[in-house]
Design a protein around this motif. Sequence first.
Motif, PDB file in Angstrom:
ATOM      1  N   SER A  52       0.835  -1.204   0.000  1.00  0.00           N
ATOM      2  CA  SER A  52       0.000   0.000   0.000  1.00  0.00           C
ATOM      3  C   SER A  52       0.869   1.252   0.000  1.00  0.00           C
ATOM      4  O   SER A  52       0.591   2.210  -0.733  1.00  0.00           O
ATOM      5  N   ALA A  53       1.925   1.244   0.802  1.00  0.00           N
ATOM      6  CA  ALA A  53       2.832   2.398   0.848  1.00  0.00           C
ATOM      7  C   ALA A  53       3.509   2.602  -0.512  1.00  0.00           C
ATOM      8  O   ALA A  53       3.651   3.736  -0.980  1.00  0.00           O
ATOM      9  N   ARG A  54       3.915   1.512  -1.151  1.00  0.00           N
ATOM     10  CA  ARG A  54       4.547   1.621  -2.466  1.00  0.00           C
ATOM     11  C   ARG A  54       3.574   2.165  -3.502  1.00  0.00           C
ATOM     12  O   ARG A  54       3.943   3.012  -4.330  1.00  0.00           O
ATOM     13  N   ASP A  56       1.069   4.129  -2.917  1.00  0.00           N
ATOM     14  CA  ASP A  56       0.888   5.556  -2.632  1.00  0.00           C
ATOM     15  C   ASP A  56       2.027   6.377  -3.225  1.00  0.00           C
ATOM     16  O   ASP A  56       1.803   7.440  -3.808  1.00  0.00           O
ATOM     17  N   ARG A  57       3.255   5.888  -3.090  1.00  0.00           N
ATOM     18  CA  ARG A  57       4.396   6.607  -3.648  1.00  0.00           C
ATOM     19  C   ARG A  57       4.318   6.647  -5.177  1.00  0.00           C
ATOM     20  O   ARG A  57       4.599   7.670  -5.803  1.00  0.00           O
ATOM     21  N   GLU A  59       1.610   6.512  -6.968  1.00  0.00           N
ATOM     22  CA  GLU A  59       0.533   7.439  -7.319  1.00  0.00           C
ATOM     23  C   GLU A  59       1.018   8.884  -7.242  1.00  0.00           C
ATOM     24  O   GLU A  59       0.725   9.696  -8.131  1.00  0.00           O
ATOM     25  N   ASN A  60       1.774   9.219  -6.210  1.00  0.00           N
ATOM     26  CA  ASN A  60       2.311  10.579  -6.081  1.00  0.00           C
ATOM     27  C   ASN A  60       3.262  10.910  -7.230  1.00  0.00           C
ATOM     28  O   ASN A  60       3.223  12.014  -7.781  1.00  0.00           O
ATOM     29  N   GLU A  63       1.222  11.465 -10.428  1.00  0.00           N
ATOM     30  CA  GLU A  63       0.592  12.787 -10.414  1.00  0.00           C
ATOM     31  C   GLU A  63       1.602  13.881 -10.760  1.00  0.00           C
ATOM     32  O   GLU A  63       1.297  14.813 -11.517  1.00  0.00           O
TER      33      GLU A  63
END
Length: 75
Positions: A52-54, A56-57, A59-60, A63
Amino acid sequence: MSDQPESIMLVYLRRLDGKMDRLAESVIDLSGRVTSLEGQVALLHGDFAGQSARMDRIENRLECIERRLDLVDTP
């Protein structure tokens, strides 16, 4: 006559004792297996949190790339 019922009772008690011993062994075995499963589930939870943390990174970063390429409207 009084010896025979005692003997039958002892036979049944010994059978019951043997069954209880086997049941106790089974419970000990199952307890160990459940403990092992709990450890494996805990490891999976940790792996899911890492994934999940990976994501999120990623996705950032995606973006950021989209903004640099002007693919999205900036707020």
